[in-house]
Design an enzyme around this catalytic site. Sequence first.
Site, short mmCIF file in Angstrom:
data_model
loop_
_atom_site.label_atom_id
_atom_site.label_comp_id
_atom_site.label_asym_id
_atom_site.label_seq_id
_atom_site.Cartn_x
_atom_site.Cartn_y
_atom_site.Cartn_z
CG HIS A 24 -1.59 1.21 1.58
ND1 HIS A 24 -2.72 1.16 0.39
CD2 HIS A 24 -1.78 2.31 2.25
CE1 HIS A 24 -3.27 2.32 1.11
NE2 HIS A 24 -2.38 2.85 1.82
CD GLU A 25 2.04 3.59 3.67
OE1 GLU A 25 1.93 4.65 2.53
OE2 GLU A 25 0.46 3.02 4.29
CG HIS A 28 0.61 5.77 -1.17
ND1 HIS A 28 -0.28 6.94 -1.61
CD2 HIS A 28 0.07 5.71 0.50
CE1 HIS A 28 -2.17 6.13 -0.73
NE2 HIS A 28 -1.74 6.02 0.45
#
Length: 431
Positions: A24-25, A28
Amino acid sequence: MEVLAFVIGVLLMAVGLAVSIALHELGHLWPAKKFGVRVGQYMIGFGPTIWSRRIGETEYGFKAIPVGGYISMAGMYPPSPQAARRDGRAGGGFFATMVQDARDANDETLHGDDDPRVFYRLPVWKRIVVMLGGPVMNLLFAIVLFAILLSGIGVQTATTTVSSLSECVPATSSAACTASDPEAPSVAAGIEPGDTIVSIDGQPVADFAEASAIIRSSPGEALTIVVDRDGAEQSIMLTPATTQGQISADDGTTTTGEIGFAGISPAVEYVRQPIWAGPRMAAENVGAVAGIIWQLPVKVWETGVTLVTGGERDPNSPLSIVGAGRLSGEVAAADSPILNRVSGFLGLLASLNIALFVFNLIPLLPLDGGHIAVALWDGLKRAWAKLFRRPPPKPVDATKLVPITFAVFIALLVMGGILILADLFNPVQLL
């Protein structure tokens, strides 16, 4: 042994969750760096740092509480107004102090008011890409997991291969055979275990459900069944016995009536599905989770009520990380073949990633969907000014929304606490 398997299942879910957060990170981080934003930290977890390493301008590491993660991008918000910098916290009250604290923290990431490598200066579409990257990574991970589950391992399916035969036509489905019970039609017809049913009355059958539907709808009627036996096809005449059973209508209702009975039990095998089955299941799960998320407060309230009253918990109620870990442990400790347990774990982890995808798209700060909503509002303001030939507006200062963000955080904290307690003392039971 069961305790050890349970612990292994919990640890596997913890690792799977850590991988999900890391992806998920990363979703980003990669576009942020690609668009030139300065990223100070990439962290898995919260709280004290237990390990970190700086590579270039970014510090990568793990923190003590593995329940989330974050990246720190420079200039998430525009610089503080000059008046706010002069006045600081004087006479501002609790929420004004929170706003100023957020501005101060944001200002520390800036290299001057004209810093070009900041998030808020990106075009709207790039900001949306950066914030969408995290949830999309969870969706892609879920698709991969579902593809492994469905196309790599397969789905347990009752096949057209005969596993065993009933000896008789029992009086009821649960009764044992007696000397007075007639011989089962399958035995009388000469069907043998290991035969594979190819067609019934000229109609090809792909699985046992199709074969069973024809037999059940033909009580007392002679049927020509083609079976594959040791590589050669043979035609067999079978007349299903007439028994009483449940008949399902198209509208979902059931009635009791006469059905055909042959006495055939199918072999259950893992049947691999087409490659598109994974994405299709992911899409179906997104719809199902979205249906739960929009009524999340009600679901959590109902879960809290069952926790207090001791009532039976809805199996479709939301879970905390504790609940997901507990289910993973129960799957690992179940008395079933190892492949069944692996499939159960993959399904749980995939569903968790679907939940992370949908939940993070809620348009409220501090969730990713809140940042996307801010970017869209900024873009709308700019488009409106351009349409009416007005000067470009100032960037949207999302620090003003800190009180709302705080309220959302408290609400999430309360709901998470209720779910954790429910998962500990009134957990969802595996069927």
